[in-house]
Design an enzyme around this catalytic site. Sequence first.
Site, PDB file in Angstrom:
ATOM      1  CB  SER A  33       6.232  10.069  12.685  1.00 45.23           C
ATOM      2  OG  SER A  33       7.165  10.701  11.824  1.00 45.23           O
ATOM      3  NE  ARG A  34      11.284   8.128   8.376  1.00 44.11           N
ATOM      4  CZ  ARG A  34      11.823   8.471   7.208  1.00 44.11           C
ATOM      5  NH1 ARG A  34      12.870   7.803   6.752  1.00 44.11           N
ATOM      6  NH2 ARG A  34      11.317   9.461   6.500  1.00 44.11           N
ATOM      7  CG  HIS A  76       2.664   1.459   0.775  1.00 43.11           C
ATOM      8  ND1 HIS A  76       1.669   1.696  -0.143  1.00 43.11           N
ATOM      9  CD2 HIS A  76       2.807   2.608   1.473  1.00 43.11           C
ATOM     10  CE1 HIS A  76       1.235   2.928  -0.016  1.00 43.11           C
ATOM     11  NE2 HIS A  76       1.920   3.508   0.947  1.00 43.11           N
ATOM     12  CE  LYS A  94      -4.515   6.529  -3.954  1.00 44.93           C
ATOM     13  NZ  LYS A  94      -3.511   7.461  -4.562  1.00 44.93           N
ATOM     14  CG  ASP A 179      -1.335  10.585  -6.093  1.00 41.62           C
ATOM     15  OD1 ASP A 179      -1.737  10.008  -5.059  1.00 41.62           O
ATOM     16  OD2 ASP A 179      -1.466  11.804  -6.272  1.00 41.62           O
TER      17      ASP A 179
END
Length: 321
Positions: A33-34, A76, A94, A179
Amino acid sequence: MLRFATLGTSWITTQFAEAAARVPGVEVAVACSRDAERAARFARVIGARSSSGDLPALLASGAVDAVYVGTPNSLHLAQATDAVRAGLHVLVEKPATLRAADFATLVAEADAAGVVVLEGMRSAYDPGTAAVRALLPRLGTLRLASLRYCQRSSRYDLVLAGERVNIFDPALGGGALNDLGVYCVSALVDLLGEPASVLAASVPIGGGCDGAGTAVASYPGLVAALTWSKITASDVPSELQGEHGTLVIDHLPAPRRLELRLLDGTTEVVDVDAPPFTLEYEVERFARLCRGEDSPAADHARTLAALRTMDAIRAATVPAR
């Protein structure tokens, strides 16, 4: 052992880690994670051996063989491309990218690098979807289809209160089509092929995002209606109607009860013995591809057809006013 790094700390990444733990030869080794502290906390949650707050360093470290991209949709493409260029396999949630052309470019880069890219479309690898495919020939010539996924998000209340929420933020690639509608579109091209044309309408909500929508996809002699929503809920099943009978699908993303109603009056029920929600089947497919046991060409063709159809839906969409 296929060693994964996870990118992102959302619920879906947790589900991925749980699924990966059930697949032989797969290990979630690093949580990234950042925010390094957040990565460390998430590593403990999912049982990863280590964590990282520095993605470029992780990609160059040799500590992992593959990455799972579970970040917001707008990230992504860049993150998957960086991983591919580092020589790593990529399983990306997705929709894999926000445009079909971007996924085609990503696949070309993966092919050149000799690595695997796969969209994590869980429903495409679900045994319930396989059962639907097996029953299709018994319907005769298909004429009508209704594919639905409407599930109200608990976070919609935050939107109504005026708050910014990632999954409803168009700048992050959020919204109902990306979504939930993506499941309808993926099933459409998987079961019926890519449509010749589409018409569409959407319900815009605060922040400029789509909260719900519908599309009509046309084929020679066949019409399919797609309906999706993150601001309302429905238990109405999906249907495939042919000249010999109708197939009723209880839950499109993970079919578990199928009813085949033939015109001679007989009804057959197929119960699918599988968990109601799992990413295990897509992880198994990805691991096979990484071992070189099959080609991802068919997977890529389905993803590209779905993304082209989503491009067409966006281009055709008329907002409800």
